[in-house]
Design a protein around this motif. Structure first.
Motif, PDB file in Angstrom:
ATOM      1  N   PHE A 154       8.824   6.778  10.386  1.00 14.92           N
ATOM      2  CA  PHE A 154       7.191   6.295  10.502  1.00 14.92           C
ATOM      3  C   PHE A 154       7.216   4.894  10.221  1.00 14.92           C
ATOM      4  N   LEU A 155       6.828   4.447  11.235  1.00 11.57           N
ATOM      5  CA  LEU A 155       7.156   2.830  11.571  1.00 11.57           C
ATOM      6  C   LEU A 155       6.543   2.218  10.260  1.00 11.57           C
ATOM      7  N   GLU A 156       5.280   2.405   9.792  1.00 11.55           N
ATOM      8  CA  GLU A 156       4.925   1.759   8.578  1.00 11.55           C
ATOM      9  C   GLU A 156       5.466   1.838   7.273  1.00 11.55           C
ATOM     10  N   GLU A 157       6.482   2.845   7.220  1.00 12.64           N
ATOM     11  CA  GLU A 157       7.318   3.035   5.823  1.00 12.64           C
ATOM     12  C   GLU A 157       8.138   1.851   5.844  1.00 12.64           C
ATOM     13  N   ASN A 158       8.430   1.310   6.859  1.00 15.00           N
ATOM     14  CA  ASN A 158       9.555   0.192   7.170  1.00 15.00           C
ATOM     15  C   ASN A 158       8.881  -1.044   5.973  1.00 15.00           C
ATOM     16  N   TRP A 159       7.710  -1.103   5.763  1.00 22.73           N
ATOM     17  CA  TRP A 159       7.126  -2.134   4.749  1.00 22.73           C
ATOM     18  C   TRP A 159       7.810  -2.135   3.662  1.00 22.73           C
ATOM     19  N   LEU A 160       7.886  -0.935   3.108  1.00 25.36           N
ATOM     20  CA  LEU A 160       8.782  -0.909   1.800  1.00 25.36           C
ATOM     21  C   LEU A 160      10.265  -1.128   1.990  1.00 25.36           C
ATOM     22  N   TYR A 161      10.785  -0.553   3.067  1.00 26.98           N
ATOM     23  CA  TYR A 161      12.391  -0.695   3.040  1.00 26.98           C
ATOM     24  C   TYR A 161      12.677  -2.200   3.378  1.00 26.98           C
ATOM     25  N   LEU A 217       8.745   3.227  -5.463  1.00 26.30           N
ATOM     26  CA  LEU A 217       9.782   3.066  -5.680  1.00 26.30           C
ATOM     27  C   LEU A 217      10.588   3.980  -6.496  1.00 26.30           C
ATOM     28  N   GLN A 218       9.864   5.046  -7.072  1.00 22.10           N
ATOM     29  CA  GLN A 218      10.319   5.994  -8.052  1.00 22.10           C
ATOM     30  C   GLN A 218      10.399   7.425  -7.170  1.00 22.10           C
ATOM     31  N   ILE A 265      12.059  -4.070  -0.020  1.00 21.37           N
ATOM     32  CA  ILE A 265      12.881  -3.837  -0.971  1.00 21.37           C
ATOM     33  C   ILE A 265      14.065  -4.611  -0.750  1.00 21.37           C
ATOM     34  N   THR A 266      14.461  -4.940   0.417  1.00 19.31           N
ATOM     35  CA  THR A 266      15.861  -5.392   1.138  1.00 19.31           C
ATOM     36  C   THR A 266      15.627  -6.960   0.821  1.00 19.31           C
ATOM     37  N   ALA A 267      14.362  -7.467   1.275  1.00 17.95           N
ATOM     38  CA  ALA A 267      14.289  -9.060   1.173  1.00 17.95           C
ATOM     39  C   ALA A 267      13.957  -9.398  -0.207  1.00 17.95           C
ATOM     40  N   THR A 268      12.986  -8.684  -0.809  1.00 23.94           N
ATOM     41  CA  THR A 268      12.353  -9.239  -2.073  1.00 23.94           C
ATOM     42  C   THR A 268      12.689  -8.433  -3.404  1.00 23.94           C
ATOM     43  N   TYR A 269      12.441  -7.077  -3.362  1.00 21.56           N
ATOM     44  CA  TYR A 269      12.814  -6.677  -4.755  1.00 21.56           C
ATOM     45  C   TYR A 269      14.041  -6.622  -5.139  1.00 21.56           C
ATOM     46  N   LEU A 270      14.969  -6.251  -4.342  1.00 19.62           N
ATOM     47  CA  LEU A 270      16.543  -6.323  -4.778  1.00 19.62           C
ATOM     48  C   LEU A 270      17.152  -7.876  -5.069  1.00 19.62           C
ATOM     49  N   PRO A 302       0.844  -1.252   0.028  1.00 20.73           N
ATOM     50  CA  PRO A 302      -0.146  -0.033   0.045  1.00 20.73           C
ATOM     51  C   PRO A 302       0.840   1.345   0.121  1.00 20.73           C
ATOM     52  N   PHE A 303       0.193   2.406  -0.415  1.00 19.93           N
ATOM     53  CA  PHE A 303       0.939   3.653  -0.507  1.00 19.93           C
ATOM     54  C   PHE A 303       1.124   4.130   0.718  1.00 19.93           C
ATOM     55  N   VAL A 304       2.230   4.223   1.393  1.00 20.57           N
ATOM     56  CA  VAL A 304       2.628   4.615   3.055  1.00 20.57           C
ATOM     57  C   VAL A 304       3.996   5.613   2.422  1.00 20.57           C
ATOM     58  N   ARG A 305       3.552   6.771   2.721  1.00 18.87           N
ATOM     59  CA  ARG A 305       4.623   8.037   2.468  1.00 18.87           C
ATOM     60  C   ARG A 305       4.304   9.099   3.530  1.00 18.87           C
ATOM     61  N   HIS A 306       5.051   9.086   4.479  1.00 21.71           N
ATOM     62  CA  HIS A 306       4.771  10.213   5.488  1.00 21.71           C
ATOM     63  C   HIS A 306       5.731  11.304   5.705  1.00 21.71           C
TER      64      HIS A 306
END
Lengths: 259, 528
Positions: free
Chosen positions: B25-32, B70-71, B35-40, B15-19
Motif C-alpha cells: 500500500f503506497l501510503e504505508e511508505n510514509w511510515l517506512y 510503531l508498535q 523510520i529510515t530517515a528520521t526515527y532511527l 497519520p494512521f495508515v495501515r492496510h
C-alpha cells in the motif's frame, strides 16, 4: 509564519512534463494522463501538454478496446474498503460557524423543508416573501446584539463571510426574515470568539500564579495544583522592567560560530 | 552556570495508515520512509550522545497514531521487509555504478548507512517505542503526547469530542511509556478557547503555542515569549521563539536550503529505467522515492537535471558549521534577554521531527553537533525541558492565550479552505451522534454493543485527523485523504445504523476492529 514540514506531502516536483513523457514511453498512459491533467490545471495554455494528454488518452482507449477491464491480480480489494458517498442532507436544522482567521468566518447550514414551511406559515401573509438569512449576533455573556445579515438562498450549503471584528464573540442563527423585518430563527450555531489580530491591551500588570511542579519520575495522573494566586501585585513605581527584545530586530554576525 | 535555556522540541507525527487488506500500500511508505530517515537516525544520535556521556535534554512529542503504528506487528514486519529491499537495492547499485567512482562512493555510502540502521533496528528488536521510553527513563528525553488522532481542536465542535482527543491521547501515552504525560503538543499548535481547561482536567501541565497565540493573549504576557505563562486553569503555555524557528524553517534563509545538502527530490526511483527499478517501486509501476538520492541542492532555482553529485563529507562539515552558527545566535540572544528578565530566559525551538532526516537529510547530524557544542563549547546556553523549567520557575504570569495555530497565516485557513471545508458538516454530525450514542449507553452495554460503540469512537477519531484536510489543501495524495474521510464516516454511520437497529454484523465488526485497530482499550463513555 512557518508551517509544519509535514512528512506526507511530497511536493509535486515530480509532476513534470518530463515525468509524464517517461510514463507514457514506459507504457503507463494512465499515469502520464493524470500528470498532464494536473499540469494543465496550472498551465491551461500549454499546447505540448495538451498534445501529450491526447496521445495518452488515445493509448488508454486503444488498450481498453481490445480487452475487458483487468481483473484484480490477487484477492485484494479494489480501493478503499467501506467507501460510500456522504449524505447530501441529514434532515435536520443546523447552523455552524468556524473562525477561519481574524477576518473571515466559515458557515454551513441545513434547514429542512418542513421547518421552512412551518416558519413561512407562522409569518402569515409575509411568509412567501420571507428570505432565508444567516444573522450574526454579538454574543457577550447574556447580551446579544445583531451584527450582520447574509442572504443564503439555499436551504443548505456552506459559505465564507467577512468577520464582524477581530476579537469579537459571535453566534449565528439561520432563519427567515420577513419584508417587515420580523426574524424567525430556525437553527443556532455555537458561540465563538473571532481571533484577535493584534496585541492585547498594553496593560502589563498581569496576575501571577504558582503551580506545583510535576513530580519527577514514574507518576500516575496527578492534578494540576495551583499553590498560590492568581494575584495581581501592587503597581510598581516606575512600571515593570520589560524585555525590549524583538525577534529579528537585532542582527547577529552571520559568521559560523564554531567555538 | 548558564545565563539562559534552550528547549528543543521535536514533534513526531504521521497519520494512521495501515492496510492489512493489501499486500503493498503506497501510503504505508510514509511510515517506512520516516523510520529510515528520521526515527532511527534520531535514535542513533541520542544513543551516541549517551554513549559519549554528553549531557542533553530534548523534548519529543510522539503522536498516538505514530506510536500505535510503531508498535504494530504487521507494520513492523512490513518495515523489516522494506529495509531488506533497500539493502538489495544497495547491492544492485554497487554493481551498477562499478565504473563510476563518484556514484560508486555514494552507492557504498547508502549501503553502509542502511546496514547500520538495520543493525540498530535489530538490536532494539524493532521496538522503537521501547528505545525512546528508555531514553526518557534515563532523563535524556522528555516525551509528551499529542491529540489522539491529531485532531485540530479549533474545528472540533462537540466539547466531548475535544475531551476524547485529549483523554484518549493520555491513555495511549500511558500504555506506551508507562507513565502519565506531563505535556501535550496540540495538533498544529491549534489553540481554541477553553482547550486549556481540558488539559488541566487531564492532568497535563504544559502545551506549546505559536508566538502570536501568547502575544495576543489577555493581558499581554509581561515576560514576552521567553518565559511560559499559566492559563487561568494552571496549565503552562510555552511560545515558539520566532528567530530560532526561522533559522531552520525558512525556505529562503533556513539552513536546509544550503547547496551542499542532499537534494530531496532527485531520487533513484525517478531516475532509473523502469526495468531496473521495478523491483523497488510500486508493483503497478508507480515510481516512488527509494531513499537513494545522489545529488545535492546545488543552488536555488537549479533544475533537477543540473544538480551536482552529493558529497557526504562536505554536507557533514556544513552541518557542523550551521550548528555552530545556530548556537552562536542563541548565545547572543540569551545574553541580550538575560539582562532584562528576572529569571533565566527560555528560547523554545519546536520543529516537526520529520524535518530532521526526511526533508533535511543532515538534520540529525546538525542536532548531534549542536548538542555536543552546547555541552562542551560554551556556558551561556543550557538545554532544558518544559517540566524542568517549570520546576525551577513555578511562578508565572497568568494569561488567557489567543486562538491561533502554527499553520500558514497563523490561524485556521489551512484546515478551513474551499478544498477541504466540506468535511466539517459531516464530522460534526458524527461527533453529535457519538455523544448521543454514548449518553444512551452511559451505564454500560452488552459486550457486542460495547465493541460496536468503541469502534464507532475509533472511526470518529480517525475521521477527525487534521492530516486529511491538510493533504487536501496541499494538493498531493488528495484522493487518498478524501477516501479516508468518507470511509471512516461511512463505517461510523453503519455502526450507528446497526446499533440503532439492534442488529450488529459481528463478522464485519471483527474485520473492522482488525483493520482500524488503533486504541484497543478505547472506552466509548468518554463521549458521554
Amino acid at each position: 509564519m512557518n508551517n509544519s514540514s509535514r512528512f506526507h506531502t511530497h511536493p509535486a516536483e515530480h509532476q513534470t512534463e518530463e515525468m509524464a513523457r517517461r510514463y507514457f514511453a514506459e507504457g503507463l498512459p494512465d499515469r502520464a494522463a493524470e500528470i498532464c491533467r494536473q499540469l494543465l490545471a496550472l498551465h491551461p495554455g500549454d499546447a505540448g501538454l495538451r498534445e501529450l494528454l491526447l496521445q495518452a488518452e488515445a493509448a488508454i482507449a486503444t488498450a481498453r478496446q481490445g480487452r475487458l477491464p483487468p481483473l484484480p491480480a490477487t484477492d485484494e480489494p479494489h480501493g478503499m474498503l467501506d467507501l460510500e458517498e456522504l449524505p447530501e442532507a441529514y434532515g435536520i436544522d443546523e447552523c455552524e460557524l468556524i473562525a477561519r482567521d481574524p477576518f473571515h468566518l466559515f458557515a454551513y447550514w441545513e434547514v429542512t423543508a418542513a421547518t421552512l414551511d412551518a416558519a413561512r406559515h407562522q409569518l402569515g401573509d409575509e411568509g412567501a416573501q420571507a428570505q432565508l438569512i444567516l444573522r450574526l449576533f454579538l454574543a457577550s455573556g447574556a447580551a446579544t446584539r445583531e451584527l450582520r445579515d447574509l442572504a443564503l438562498g439555499e436551504a443548505r450549503g456552506r459559505r465564507y463571510l467577512p468577520a464582524p471584528k477581530p476579537g469579537t464573540p459571535v453566534r449565528g442563527a439561520v432563519g427567515l426574515l420577513s419584508p417587515s423585518g420580523l426574524f424567525i430563527p430556525l437553527a443556532h450555531s455555537h458561540g465563538l470568539r473571532i481571533p484577535p489580530s493584534e496585541m492585547a491591551s498594553p496593560d502589563l500588570r498581569a496576575a501571577w500564579m504558582e503551580v506545583a511542579p510535576a513530580r519527577t519520575v514514574g507518576q500516575e495522573r496527578e492534578p494540576v495544583q495551583i499553590v498560590r494566586g492568581p494575584e495581581r501585585p501592587q503597581p510598581p513605581e516606575r512600571g515593570p522592567q520589560l524585555p525590549r527584545w524583538r525577534p529579528g530586530v537585532i542582527s547577529y554576525s552571520s559568521k559560523s560560530g564554531n567555538h | 552556570m548558564s545565563r539562559g535555556y534552550l528547549a528543543i522540541v521535536l514533534h513526531a507525527h504521521l497519520p494512521f495508515v495501515r492496510h492489512p487488506e493489501h499486500r503493498y500500500f503506497l501510503e504505508e511508505n510514509w511510515l517506512y520512509e520516516a523510520i529510515t530517515a528520521t526515527y532511527l537516525p534520531l535514535l542513533e544520535v541520542w544513543q551516541g550522545l549517551q554513549r559519549d556521556r554528553v549531557p542533553f535534554q530534548v523534548t519529543m512529542s510522539i503522536s498516538p497514531p505514530l506510536c500505535s503504528m510503531l508498535q504494530d506487528d504487521l507494520l513492523k514486519q512490513r518495515y523489516a521487509a522494506y529495509l531488506d529491499r533497500l539493502l538489495r537495492l544497495a547491492a544492485d547499485e554497487r554493481r551498477r555504478t562499478a565504473g563510476d567512482p563518484t556514484f560508486q562512493r555514494l552507492a557504498n555510502y547508502y549501503g553502509e548507512r542502511f546496514s547500520r540502521l538495520k543493525t540498530l533496528y535489530d538490536r532494539i528488536s524493532g521496538d522503537l517505542i521501547g528505545a525512546y521510553r528508555q531514553l526518557q527513563f534515563d532523563g535524556c528525553l522528555e516525551l509528551i503526547t499529542v491529540g489522539a488522532t491529531h485532531g485540530y481542536l479549533p474545528v472540533i465542535r462537540q466539547p466531548e469530542a475535544r475531551r476524547a482527543q485529549i483523554e484518549v491521547a493520555c491513555e495511549n501515552y500511558h500504555r506506551a511509556f508507562h507513565r502519565h504525560p506531563r505535556g501535550i503538543w496540540l495538533p498544529e499548535c491549534g489553540f481554541a478557547e477553553g482547550a486549556d481547561e481540558l488539559l488541566a482536567d487531564a492532568g497535563l501541565r504544559f502545551f506549546f503555542m505559536d508566538a502570536h497565540g501568547l502575544l495576543h493573549g489577555r493581558p499581554r504576557p509581561p515576560l514576552g515569549l521567553h518565559a511560559p505563562a499559566f492559563t487561568p486553569s494552571g496549565v503552562a503555555a510555552f511560545a515558539r521563539d520566532i528567530e530560532s524557528s526561522k533559522q531552520v524553517w525558512s525556505a529562503a534563509e533556513g539552513y536546509p536550503g544550503d547547496g551542499a545538502y542532499r537534494d530531496f527530490y532527485r531520487d533513484l526511483g525517478f531516475d532509473l529505467p523502469l526495468a531496473d527499478i521495478a523491483p523497488y517501486i510500486h508493483p503497478d509501476g508507480i515510481r516512488v522515492h527509494t531513499g537513494f538520492k545522489y545529488f545535492r541542492v546545488t543552488g536555488g532555482g537549479i533544475d533537477l537535471a543540473h544538480k551536482l553529485p552529493y558529497d557526504p563529507d562536505l554536507a557533514r562539515q556544513r552541518a557542523a558549521d550551521h550548528a555552530g552558527n545556530f548556537l552562536f545566535n542563541r548565545e547572543r540572544q540569551i545574553e541580550h534577554l538575560a539582562g532584562q528578565m528576572d529569571r533565566k530566559p527560555l528560547v523554545v525551538s519546536p520543529y516537526d521531527a520529520e524535518l530532521f532526516g526526511h526533508w533535511w537529510f543532515e538534520g540529525p547530524q546538525f542536532l548531534d553537533f549542536l548538542l555536543r557544542k552546547i555541552a562542551f563549547d560554551q556556558t551561556t546556553v543550557a538545554l532544558i525541558t518544559p517540566s524542568n523549567y517549570l520546576a525551577e520557575y513555578p511562578t508565572n504570569a497568568v494569561v488567557e492565550p489567543s486562538p491561533s495555530s502554527w499553520g500558514d497565516g497563523g490561524y485556521s485557513s489551512v484546515w478551513v479552505d474551499p478544498s477541504n471545508d466540506w468535511i466539517y458538516r459531516h464530522v460534526h454530525r458524527a461527533e453529535a451522534r457519538m455523544h448521543e450514542l454514548a449518553a444512551m449507553h452511559r451505564n454500560g452495554a452488552d459486550p457486542l454493543r460495547r465493541r460496536a460503540l468503541n469502534q464507532a469512537g475509533r472511526e470518529l477519531l480517525l475521521a477527525e485527523s487534521s492530516d486529511w484536510a491538510f493533504i487536501m489543501k496541499t494538493g498531493t495524495s488528495v484522493r487518498y485523504a478524501v477516501d479516508r474521510v468518507k470511509a471512516h464516516l461511512a463505517r461510523f454511520r453503519r455502526l450507528d445504523r446497526e446499533l440503532s437497529a439492534g442488529w450488529i454484523d459481528e463478522g464485519w465488526l471483527a474485520d473492522l476492529e482488525a483493520r482500524d485497530n488503533i486504541f484497543p482499550e478505547l472506552d466509548y463513555r468518554k463521549w458521554a
